[in-house]
Design an enzyme around this catalytic site. Sequence first.
Site, PDB file in Angstrom:
ATOM      1  N   CYS A 112      -9.805  -6.075   2.471  1.00 60.15           N
ATOM      2  CA  CYS A 112     -10.166  -4.883   3.237  1.00 60.15           C
ATOM      3  C   CYS A 112     -11.654  -4.505   3.081  1.00 60.15           C
ATOM      4  CB  CYS A 112      -9.216  -3.756   2.875  1.00 60.15           C
ATOM      5  SG  CYS A 112      -9.029  -2.578   4.212  1.00 60.15           S
ATOM      6  N   HIS A 136      -3.946  -5.257   2.540  1.00 58.76           N
ATOM      7  CA  HIS A 136      -3.848  -5.021   1.091  1.00 58.76           C
ATOM      8  C   HIS A 136      -2.662  -5.782   0.494  1.00 58.76           C
ATOM      9  CE1 HIS A 136      -6.687  -1.591   0.386  1.00 58.76           C
ATOM     10  NE2 HIS A 136      -6.594  -1.534   1.701  1.00 58.76           N
ATOM     11  N   GLU A 153      -2.121  -6.357  -2.515  1.00 57.81           N
ATOM     12  CA  GLU A 153      -1.823  -5.858  -3.875  1.00 57.81           C
ATOM     13  C   GLU A 153      -0.841  -4.688  -3.840  1.00 57.81           C
ATOM     14  OE1 GLU A 153      -4.381  -5.141  -2.119  1.00 57.81           O
ATOM     15  OE2 GLU A 153      -5.057  -3.106  -2.514  1.00 57.81           O
TER      16      GLU A 153
HETATM   17  N1  GLN Z   1     -12.233   1.606   6.215  1.00 56.70           N
HETATM   18  C1  GLN Z   1     -12.729   1.113   4.961  1.00 56.70           C
HETATM   19  C2  GLN Z   1     -14.183   0.669   5.082  1.00 56.70           C
HETATM   20  O1  GLN Z   1     -14.698   0.560   6.162  1.00 56.70           O
HETATM   21  C3  GLN Z   1     -11.890  -0.023   4.432  1.00 56.70           C
HETATM   22  C4  GLN Z   1     -10.498   0.459   4.152  1.00 56.70           C
HETATM   23  C5  GLN Z   1      -9.777  -0.237   3.045  1.00 56.70           C
HETATM   24  O2  GLN Z   1     -10.354  -0.939   2.217  1.00 56.70           O
HETATM   25  N2  GLN Z   1      -8.490  -0.019   3.012  1.00 56.70           N
HETATM   26  O3  GLN Z   1     -14.772   0.435   4.096  1.00 56.70           O
END
Ligand code: GLN
Length: 195
Positions: A78, A168, A170
Amino acid sequence: MNIGVLCIQGAFAEHITIFKTLGINCTELRKKSDITDLDGLVLPGGESTVQGKLLQELDMLEPLKEKIINGLPVFATCAGLILLSEELTNDKNVYFGTLPICTRRNAYGRQIDSFCKTTDFKGIGSFSATFIRAPYIEKTGNGVEILAKTDGKITAVKYRNQLGLAFHPELGNDFRIHKYFIDIINENTRNNIHY
Ligand code: GLN
């Protein structure tokens, strides 16, 4: 085996718990001097702008980038995927920039638009993926292998030593993607590569 987990912001604790359950030692990377000999690196989810700013302020961006370029296996989820991306569609910032992809931040809308979706992951099979204010990958460069698509959007890739996921893995108790990363590290160790 020693996996360094970036512990400056976001969902790092969950990764550490999973690797410990799998019998793997983790080093918490909170400051520059924590960056020593590593076999793998985890860049967790969270908020990429905050993580990027802290990485710079703590003088950790360059030493970690050098290790990634030299081939240290990295597992980014992410916000971590955003930090690795060479280009962002809707943001001018670039952080590590080592993964030749173009990524769209917050591609599914706001926090309230978070969701879970069964996703087919290459070599692993069906995986229940959790997306939290997630990005997706809009373009991939040469040599980037697409490992997963969710509703037609690219959500996991591998490029050399870099594994990047928009979701995610995890969260929940399915550790197959973490084991997949351990396999990547073991492959390197067999080839006697150290970083
Ligand atoms: N929206 C977040 C970003 O742009 C990422 C979201 C996440 O890691 N769950 O950094």
